[in-house]
Design a protein around this motif. Structure first.
Motif, PDB file in Angstrom:
ATOM      1  N   SER A  27       0.843  -1.207   0.000  1.00  0.00           N
ATOM      2  CA  SER A  27       0.000   0.000   0.000  1.00  0.00           C
ATOM      3  C   SER A  27       0.874   1.251   0.000  1.00  0.00           C
ATOM      4  O   SER A  27       0.637   2.192  -0.762  1.00  0.00           O
ATOM      5  N   ALA A  28       1.884   1.227   0.874  1.00  0.00           N
ATOM      6  CA  ALA A  28       2.794   2.387   0.942  1.00  0.00           C
ATOM      7  C   ALA A  28       3.520   2.563  -0.382  1.00  0.00           C
ATOM      8  O   ALA A  28       3.697   3.680  -0.870  1.00  0.00           O
ATOM      9  N   LEU A  29       3.910   1.441  -0.974  1.00  0.00           N
ATOM     10  CA  LEU A  29       4.617   1.498  -2.255  1.00  0.00           C
ATOM     11  C   LEU A  29       3.732   2.142  -3.331  1.00  0.00           C
ATOM     12  O   LEU A  29       4.208   2.971  -4.118  1.00  0.00           O
ATOM     13  N   SER A  30       2.454   1.765  -3.324  1.00  0.00           N
ATOM     14  CA  SER A  30       1.560   2.324  -4.347  1.00  0.00           C
ATOM     15  C   SER A  30       1.438   3.834  -4.175  1.00  0.00           C
ATOM     16  O   SER A  30       1.398   4.579  -5.157  1.00  0.00           O
ATOM     17  N   VAL A  31       1.424   4.280  -2.924  1.00  0.00           N
ATOM     18  CA  VAL A  31       1.330   5.729  -2.679  1.00  0.00           C
ATOM     19  C   VAL A  31       2.609   6.419  -3.153  1.00  0.00           C
ATOM     20  O   VAL A  31       2.566   7.459  -3.816  1.00  0.00           O
ATOM     21  N   VAL A  32       3.762   5.797  -2.830  1.00  0.00           N
ATOM     22  CA  VAL A  32       5.049   6.372  -3.256  1.00  0.00           C
ATOM     23  C   VAL A  32       5.117   6.459  -4.780  1.00  0.00           C
ATOM     24  O   VAL A  32       5.521   7.480  -5.351  1.00  0.00           O
ATOM     25  N   LEU A  33       4.696   5.370  -5.441  1.00  0.00           N
ATOM     26  CA  LEU A  33       4.726   5.356  -6.911  1.00  0.00           C
ATOM     27  C   LEU A  33       3.815   6.438  -7.485  1.00  0.00           C
ATOM     28  O   LEU A  33       4.179   7.141  -8.425  1.00  0.00           O
ATOM     29  N   LEU A  34       2.615   6.545  -6.894  1.00  0.00           N
ATOM     30  CA  LEU A  34       1.656   7.535  -7.389  1.00  0.00           C
ATOM     31  C   LEU A  34       2.214   8.956  -7.236  1.00  0.00           C
ATOM     32  O   LEU A  34       2.189   9.754  -8.178  1.00  0.00           O
ATOM     33  N   MET A  79       3.753   8.614 -16.216  1.00  0.00           N
ATOM     34  CA  MET A  79       2.598   7.750 -16.504  1.00  0.00           C
ATOM     35  C   MET A  79       2.892   6.309 -16.082  1.00  0.00           C
ATOM     36  O   MET A  79       2.037   5.622 -15.536  1.00  0.00           O
ATOM     37  N   MET A  80       4.134   5.887 -16.335  1.00  0.00           N
ATOM     38  CA  MET A  80       4.527   4.523 -15.980  1.00  0.00           C
ATOM     39  C   MET A  80       4.435   4.310 -14.469  1.00  0.00           C
ATOM     40  O   MET A  80       3.941   3.284 -13.995  1.00  0.00           O
ATOM     41  N   LEU A  81       4.904   5.288 -13.724  1.00  0.00           N
ATOM     42  CA  LEU A  81       4.868   5.163 -12.261  1.00  0.00           C
ATOM     43  C   LEU A  81       3.429   5.145 -11.753  1.00  0.00           C
ATOM     44  O   LEU A  81       3.088   4.394 -10.841  1.00  0.00           O
ATOM     45  N   ILE A  82       2.582   5.987 -12.351  1.00  0.00           N
ATOM     46  CA  ILE A  82       1.188   6.021 -11.908  1.00  0.00           C
ATOM     47  C   ILE A  82       0.511   4.686 -12.239  1.00  0.00           C
ATOM     48  O   ILE A  82      -0.235   4.130 -11.429  1.00  0.00           O
ATOM     49  N   LEU A  83       0.838   4.148 -13.405  1.00  0.00           N
ATOM     50  CA  LEU A  83       0.289   2.842 -13.780  1.00  0.00           C
ATOM     51  C   LEU A  83       0.748   1.775 -12.781  1.00  0.00           C
ATOM     52  O   LEU A  83      -0.046   0.954 -12.308  1.00  0.00           O
ATOM     53  N   ALA A  84       2.055   1.825 -12.456  1.00  0.00           N
ATOM     54  CA  ALA A  84       2.594   0.863 -11.488  1.00  0.00           C
ATOM     55  C   ALA A  84       1.896   1.013 -10.142  1.00  0.00           C
ATOM     56  O   ALA A  84       1.628   0.023  -9.444  1.00  0.00           O
ATOM     57  N   ALA A  85       1.564   2.263  -9.775  1.00  0.00           N
ATOM     58  CA  ALA A  85       0.863   2.503  -8.505  1.00  0.00           C
ATOM     59  C   ALA A  85      -0.507   1.836  -8.524  1.00  0.00           C
ATOM     60  O   ALA A  85      -0.918   1.178  -7.549  1.00  0.00           O
ATOM     61  N   PHE A  86      -1.220   1.971  -9.631  1.00  0.00           N
ATOM     62  CA  PHE A  86      -2.556   1.369  -9.703  1.00  0.00           C
ATOM     63  C   PHE A  86      -2.486  -0.162  -9.689  1.00  0.00           C
ATOM     64  O   PHE A  86      -3.295  -0.820  -9.045  1.00  0.00           O
ATOM     65  N   VAL A  87      -1.455  -0.689 -10.385  1.00  0.00           N
ATOM     66  CA  VAL A  87      -1.303  -2.151 -10.395  1.00  0.00           C
ATOM     67  C   VAL A  87      -1.011  -2.647  -8.978  1.00  0.00           C
ATOM     68  O   VAL A  87      -1.612  -3.616  -8.498  1.00  0.00           O
ATOM     69  N   THR A  88      -0.106  -1.957  -8.301  1.00  0.00           N
ATOM     70  CA  THR A  88       0.241  -2.360  -6.934  1.00  0.00           C
ATOM     71  C   THR A  88      -0.970  -2.273  -6.016  1.00  0.00           C
ATOM     72  O   THR A  88      -1.222  -3.153  -5.200  1.00  0.00           O
ATOM     73  N   ARG A  89      -1.738  -1.207  -6.192  1.00  0.00           N
ATOM     74  CA  ARG A  89      -2.929  -1.017  -5.371  1.00  0.00           C
ATOM     75  C   ARG A  89      -3.945  -2.140  -5.621  1.00  0.00           C
ATOM     76  O   ARG A  89      -4.547  -2.660  -4.708  1.00  0.00           O
ATOM     77  N   ARG A  90      -4.032  -2.510  -6.879  1.00  0.00           N
ATOM     78  CA  ARG A  90      -5.005  -3.546  -7.252  1.00  0.00           C
ATOM     79  C   ARG A  90      -4.587  -4.891  -6.654  1.00  0.00           C
ATOM     80  O   ARG A  90      -5.411  -5.645  -6.157  1.00  0.00           O
ATOM     81  N   VAL A  91      -3.279  -5.156  -6.707  1.00  0.00           N
ATOM     82  CA  VAL A  91      -2.774  -6.409  -6.120  1.00  0.00           C
ATOM     83  C   VAL A  91      -3.092  -6.442  -4.631  1.00  0.00           C
ATOM     84  O   VAL A  91      -3.507  -7.459  -4.079  1.00  0.00           O
ATOM     85  N   THR A  92      -2.910  -5.295  -3.970  1.00  0.00           N
ATOM     86  CA  THR A  92      -3.160  -5.227  -2.534  1.00  0.00           C
ATOM     87  C   THR A  92      -4.622  -5.488  -2.222  1.00  0.00           C
ATOM     88  O   THR A  92      -4.954  -6.153  -1.239  1.00  0.00           O
ATOM     89  N   ARG A  93      -5.488  -4.990  -3.089  1.00  0.00           N
ATOM     90  CA  ARG A  93      -6.917  -5.122  -2.820  1.00  0.00           C
ATOM     91  C   ARG A  93      -7.495  -6.434  -3.318  1.00  0.00           C
ATOM     92  O   ARG A  93      -8.611  -6.792  -2.970  1.00  0.00           O
TER      93      ARG A  93
END
Lengths: 210, 412
Positions: free
Chosen positions: A23-30, B395-409
């Motif tokens: 979760s923290a990683l996703s925030v950092v990436l965003l 854009m790549m980082l934001i995409l990676a953020a959404f993918v990571t978030r989706r995996v978490t959820r």
């Protein structure tokens, strides 16, 4: 694949710290992504504000005196550069340090002062900090470049098609005989610092004040 | 990053060995030769080959003698980089370079993407040091708060001292063993605890400091040893720094993701040693460390395209047959989707160091000249273009953020 998905799901269910880390990683990436996207815009805004201040400084009597004494400090206004063909109107500061170049364009300190005998060299940003030299590659031979200094001005004409050199080719800064020339440099291609795009111009009109 | 560490060590070893051979005459006489290098990264992100580095420092010192140091607050911002080079007899320090430095007198200081480097090679002892941080926020206000509260404290202190002194005096025999280390470090006098606490608060430099992505690298030489030291911290929050009597320790210090790698070459014995200290989370109360356990590395989907490894608080040392040694430490390391075009690598707090050398062996009156100094980078035309494609990377980082978030959820 279903088994793997299950094992990931089980792992995430059993490891609270892993879920939190992701979760923290996703925030950092965003946030990192937003910063990257916003950086060029922020740098342009910053440069715009800086240009306002530099424009006022260029008209000040203190700078006029410093210019006459050849004591303009790094980062201070030096001249206004105008290239009507590509819509450039920017205050050039003294120096080409990263800090000075936040203004958009800077004068190579080792070269002649604007309109003086010798080669005047100016570097400008192509993608960020107002990107004044964004369209430098579109300049054609004969295009005019105006320099307005605190003690007068002059007009140069592009004498050569834009050309590309390696970053360590400092010969483009050299003066040729007693000629009065102007050299503009910027990074090439856009968004990269792998090469430098160079514009060469020669003096066509001297408007220096008495 | 293990590969990087090994390559670094290998390069260092080669350099030292090459230097030794270059300076070795036909006889058995050898001049001393050594080199120490350290590198630290607060954040290293590699998404399918597109790289982002934050809080980056490097330092190198060798027996030429030469010293080189580089620092970068954020790799993409030229304003945040610093560099210093020195050869025999030289001393160079670069000013602190920051993308943004906003001090508001006594209240708040915000510095983003900063670095500073220095190098010296005076007296035959080369020293290189560099520090960098991604963000540093210092909240002042302490003096202001103390001044505002002074009249109240002056009125209440005698009463409070008496009451608290009585209570602590009663409890001291029961809980003194547990509290003594903390009270001692705080310099608290149990006869006047409030007064001594107020006095201790006067030593406090800030209300709190928040530092993100701090790294330091140094390569130092003295008469006895060559030391390469790299430290990296993902994030650090210090509350009331300077409160403690010992080492000006803060009341509370929380460090998330830290790594230290140290390597030493003993110039007398010619022996080298390396050590590392990785940590996911470090808590300190008045300088007293509260231990927090480390997790073990986890590998998901081994042998498939999706193979991913998560390491928390990992580190190792490397010893080469030629005597050179190195240490590598990682606070947090994620290597995701290794089979997909290099995958995604995220390292929070990475540190590596290496040293190597050979002591002087002098039996004759002359010694060959030392190895030539490292190459000096040629000057270049002003850099006016960013190295990074901002938009695609963002854009790549934001995409990676959404993918990571989706995996978490996904588990829900």
């Amino acid at each position: 694949m279903t088994q793997e998905r299950q094992s990931v799901s089980e792992l995430l269910s059993s490891k609270l710290w892993l879920r939190r880390t992701l979760s923290a990683l996703s925030v950092v990436l965003l946030l990192s992504g937003l910063v990257l996207i916003g950086y060029p815009l922020a740098s342009n805004l910053w440069q715009g504000r800086l240009q306002d201040r530099l424009g006022k400084q260029l008209a000040s009597p203190q700078l006029r005196q410093a210019y006459k004494d050849r004591k303009v400090g790094t980062g201070d206004s030096l001249t206004r550069l105008k290239i009507p063909d590509i819509g450039v109107d920017v205050v050039v500061v003294e120096g080409t340090t990263p800090s000075a170049l936040r203004a958009g364009a800077g004068h190579y300190t080792q070269t002649a002062l604007p309109c003086d005998v010798g080669n005047v060299a100016i570097a400008g940003h192509r993608t960020t900090f107002g990107k004044p030299f964004s369209n430098l590659d579109r300049l054609k031979v004969g295009a005019t470049i105006e320099l307005d200094t605190p003690v007068g001005g002059c007009v140069y004409q592009v004498s050569k098609e834009p050309f590309v050199v390696t970053p360590n080719d400092l010969s483009v800064l050299d003066a040729i005989g007693g000629n009065r020339t102007l050299t503009l440099t910027t990074c090439n291609p856009k968004g990269s610092a792998a090469e430098r795009l160079v514009i060469k111009a020669t003096l066509s009109k001297d408007l220096k004040q008495a | 990053m293990r590969i990087t560490g090994r390559l670094c060590t290998l390069a260092l070893s080669s350099m030292v060995v090459a230097g030794l051979f270059a300076t070795t005459p036909a006889s058995a006489d050898n001049a001393e030769a050594y080199a120490g290098s350290a590198a630290a990264r607060a954040l290293n992100l590699d998404v399918l080959g597109i790289k982002l580095t934050a809080g980056s420092t490097d330092a190198l010192a060798n027996s030429s003698p030469a010293a080189h140091a580089n620092g970068s607050g954020l790799g993409l911002i030229a304003d945040s980089t610093s560099k210093a080079d020195a050869t025999a007899g030289q001393d160079q320090s670069s000013p602190k370079a920051c993308a943004l430095n906003l001090p508001i007198s006594g209240i708040l200081t915000v510095a983003l993407a900063c670095s500073q480097s220095s190098a010296s090679a005076i007296g035959g002892n080369p020293l290189a040091a560099s520090s960098a941080d991604v963000a540093a926020i210092d909240v002042g206000l302490v003096n202001l708060v103390l001044e505002l509260l002074q009249p109240i404290l002056d009125a209440l202190t005698p009463v409070l001292d008496q009451v608290i002194g009585t209570v602590t005096g009663t409890l001291q025999p029961l809980i003194g063993g547990a509290l003594d280390p903390l009270l001692g470090n705080l310099g608290l006098n149990l006869n006047s605890p409030v007064r001594s606490l107020v006095d201790a608060l006067k030593n406090v430099t800030n209300l709190a400091t928040v530092h993100v992505g701090d790294t330091t690298s140094s390569a130092t030489t003295d008469a006895g040893k060559v030391t390469a030291l790299a430290t990296a911290k993902g994030g650090e929050v210090d509350v009331l720094p300077g409160l403690g009597m010992v080492g000006a320790a803060p009341l509370l210090s929380i460090v998330l993701g830290s790594a230290t790698a140290s390597s030493t070459f003993d110039r007398t014995t010619g022996q080298s040693a390396a050590s590392f200290d990785p940590s996911l989370l470090t808590l300190q109360v008045l300088g007293v460390t509260v231990p927090v356990g480390l997790g073990a590395p986890i590998t998901l989907f081994p042998g498939t395209l999706l193979e991913s490894t998560i390491s928390i608080g990992a580190g190792h040392t490397i010893s080469n047959p030629d005597g050179t040694v190195g240490a590598v430490a990682d606070g947090v390391s994620l290597q995701l989707l290794k089979g997909v075009s290099g995958g995604i690598t995220l390292e929070l707090a990475h540190a590596e160091s290496a040293v190597g050398g050979a002591k002087a062996l002098i039996t004759a009156q002359s010694v060959n000249p030392p190895a030539p100094p490292a190459e000096v980078k040629a000057a270049e035309l002003a850099r006016t273009g960013a190295e990074a494609p901002w938009l695609p990377m963002g854009m790549m980082l934001i995409l990676a953020a959404f993918v990571t978030r989706r995996v978490t959820r996904a588990r829900r």
